[in-house]
Design an enzyme around this catalytic site. Structure first.
Site, PDB file in Angstrom:
ATOM      1  N   GLU A 177      -2.187  -7.226   7.326  1.00 48.11           N
ATOM      2  CA  GLU A 177      -0.858  -7.118   7.914  1.00 48.11           C
ATOM      3  C   GLU A 177      -0.768  -7.995   9.161  1.00 48.11           C
ATOM      4  O   GLU A 177      -1.786  -8.337   9.780  1.00 48.11           O
ATOM      5  CB  GLU A 177      -0.569  -5.643   8.263  1.00 48.11           C
ATOM      6  N   HIS A 202       0.825  -1.211   0.000  1.00 44.12           N
ATOM      7  CA  HIS A 202       0.000   0.000   0.000  1.00 44.12           C
ATOM      8  C   HIS A 202       0.855   1.255   0.000  1.00 44.12           C
ATOM      9  O   HIS A 202       2.038   1.244   0.348  1.00 44.12           O
ATOM     10  CB  HIS A 202      -0.933   0.005   1.212  1.00 44.12           C
TER      11      HIS A 202
END
Length: 207
Positions: A84, A11
């Site tokens: 994550e 990201h």
């Protein structure tokens, strides 16, 4: 046979990245202005690619990083397996000098192969690898999706690359990452190969 092409990106930048605050899976932050600019540059460089599917984690920062592609109407699927790693009680905090000892001890243990340990309340690399396997199986079970874009997170990306390329998790720090970097992989039916490694050419300003 046809080659499956995987465009794997991290990201774009968030304010937490800039401030050195641990995000992990428990902090659902947004891209900052730099991150949005990175996303726009990646889109400009790769909008011509005929993606069959876009996969993201369930966190906003990954979806915002590929919004240009979603605006084209491409099929999109969120998958929690791409989230994550959880850093437990450290999420949302800056790593302080007092805490550095535990944090760096855990990271050092991982490089030594002790990938079953975690920070307090968090996940270990083994935990992340276990939840990623369902995503890998899903990816490989869909041969009709020949070209896919996957947006996820730094530490989780390192774990995924180890799994796809058959490296032990202790090797994961060899896979460097930056905000909106690209790893391009090809899958021939029995193995993955890396075609682009830590590619950030799309972020370079030309002019």
């Amino acid at each position: 046979m046809s080659v499956k092409k995987i465009y794997l990106i991290r990201h774009g930048q968030t304010d937490f990245n800039v401030r050195g605050i641990v995000q992990g899976s428990g902090v659902d932050s947004d891209l900052n202005e730099t991150g949005r600019r990175q996303a726009a540059r990646f889109f400009a460089a790769y909008k011509h690619v005929p993606f069959d599917k876009v996969y993201t984690s369930t966190l906003r920062r990954t979806q915002q990083s590929v919004q240009g592609f979603l605006n084209l109407g491409l099929a999109h699927e969120k998958n929690a397996g791409l989230n994550e790693i959880s850093w437990g009680i450290r999420e949302g905090t800056r790593i302080t000098a007092e805490e550095d000892e535990e944090y760096h001890h855990v990271l050092e243990q991982w490089t030594q192969g002790n990938t079953a340990i975690s920070l307090t309340g968090g996940e270990s690399p083994d935990d992340v690898a276990a939840r990623q396997r369902a995503f890998i199986d899903l990816l490989l079970s869909r041969p009709e999706e020949e070209t896919v874009l996957v947006c996820m997170h730094g530490r989780a990306m390192r774990v995924l690359l180890c799994q796809l390329l058959n490296y032990p998790l202790s090797f994961m720090d060899a896979f460097e990452h930056r905000n909106l970097c690209l790893y391009k992989l090809h899958y021939t039916g029995n193995m993955f190969t890396v075609r682009n490694f830590l590619d950030v050419n799309h972020l370079i300003e030309h002019g």
